[in-house]
Design an enzyme around this catalytic site. Structure first.
Site, PDB file in Angstrom:
ATOM      1  CG  ASP A 134      -1.949   1.063   1.215  1.00  0.00           C
ATOM      2  OD1 ASP A 134      -2.459   1.383   0.127  1.00  0.00           O
ATOM      3  OD2 ASP A 134      -2.254   1.614   2.289  1.00  0.00           O
TER       4      ASP A 134
ATOM      5  CG  ASP B 198      -1.830   7.583   0.926  1.00  0.00           C
ATOM      6  OD1 ASP B 198      -0.866   8.346   0.796  1.00  0.00           O
ATOM      7  OD2 ASP B 198      -2.789   7.556   0.131  1.00  0.00           O
TER       8      ASP B 198
ATOM      9  CG  ASP C 184      -2.116   1.853   6.402  1.00  0.00           C
ATOM     10  OD1 ASP C 184      -2.387   1.463   5.241  1.00  0.00           O
ATOM     11  OD2 ASP C 184      -2.617   2.869   6.914  1.00  0.00           O
TER      12      ASP C 184
END
Length: 280
Positions: free
Chosen positions: A20, A22, A216
């Site tokens: 990922d 961000d 995240d």
């Protein structure tokens, strides 16, 4: 690979990486510590990788520029967005089809490159993506086209997105509005649909047994990676915190404070397996 071998996988068995963006590599337009080093390690060791994002606003060229401004060098060909995954999915479903699009350049460019005609006259699909300014007129048009028989597609399920003033409505929120008006649920291509991961695997000719996903968020990155059969690595530098873990009925394979720790583990494993280390 047997179930036992799959369960025993480590980062040192991984040949391809999905990550990922961000919360893993960047946060508020600043590179997260260790991200640059991890990207360099992958390049130096000829490991295939893709940076994934559910954001459908930007083209890979736009995202490369934004990452460069953050201090991270990611080539366009190593970026995979929900818009690109959506275009690839639709190209397999109806090559050269007709679409009515609510979205920005990232989505319209991906669909154009996939051979689609963008029109508000008898489209095969209504495709909803992210945009900074949702038009009531365009939403009304989408509702009427879906009522007339167009299939409803959304790039991602994210209900809100960040802005400098606070959260703003995103694709999932507008999709809910259209669903309430039409009683039609969209097919959502982006995370947590493992479809996005499978298209990413195809993009870099990777196999699930030797590919890992770094994320995240437990509710998108990790669950989709798990369902796609990947080794999953959660970092606590973004949305999910250690205190959140008890709320989920599934677990990542690996957990790290940030990609700094993951990079250190990769480097240590390489050093330990080198001929010089083995000769000591």
């Amino acid at each position: 690979m047997t179930l036992a071998n799959r369960a025993a996988r480590t980062v040192h068995d991984i040949k391809c990486w999905l990550t990922d963006m961000d919360g893993v590599l960047v946060h508020e337009n600043h590179a997260i510590k260790g991200a640059s080093e991890l990207l360099k390690y992958w390049r130096d060791n000829n490991l295939r990788f893709l940076v994934l994002t559910n954001n459908s606003i930007y083209t890979p060229r736009d995202l490369r520029a934004r990452l460069l401004a953050s201090g991270l060098d990611v080539p366009e060909e190593n970026i995979w967005t929900s818009a690109m995954a959506t275009a690839e999915f639709l190209a397999r479903q109806r090559p050269g089809g007709r679409t009515f699009v609510i979205g920005e350049a990232g989505l319209t460019t991906a669909l154009h490159d996939a051979g689609f005609i963008m029109t508000d006259q008898n489209p095969d699909y209504v495709v909803l993506g992210e945009t900074r300014t949702y038009s009531f007129e365009a939403i009304t048009k989408a509702i009427r086209l879906i009522e007339a028989g167009a299939k409803f597609i959304a790039t991602n399920p994210d209900a809100t997105g960040p802005s400098t003033e606070g959260i703003m409505p995103a694709t999932g929120a507008i999709a809910a509005l259209i669903t309430r008006a039409t009683n039609r649920e969209p097919y959502v291509v982006g995370k947590p649909n493992p479809m996005m991961f499978r298209s990413a695997l195809n993009r870099i000719d990777a196999h699930s047994e030797t590919t890992a996903m770094i994320g995240d968020r437990m509710d998108t990155d990790i669950i989709a990676g798990m369902e796609a059969g990947l080794l999953t690595a959660l970092v606590y530098s973004g949305i999910t915190s250690p205190d959140d873990m008890g709320t989920f009925p599934f677990r990542p394979d690996l957990k790290y404070p940030s990609v700094v720790s993951l990079h250190a583990e990769l480097v240590k494993g390489k050093e330990d397996s080198s001929p010089k280390s083995n000769s000591k």
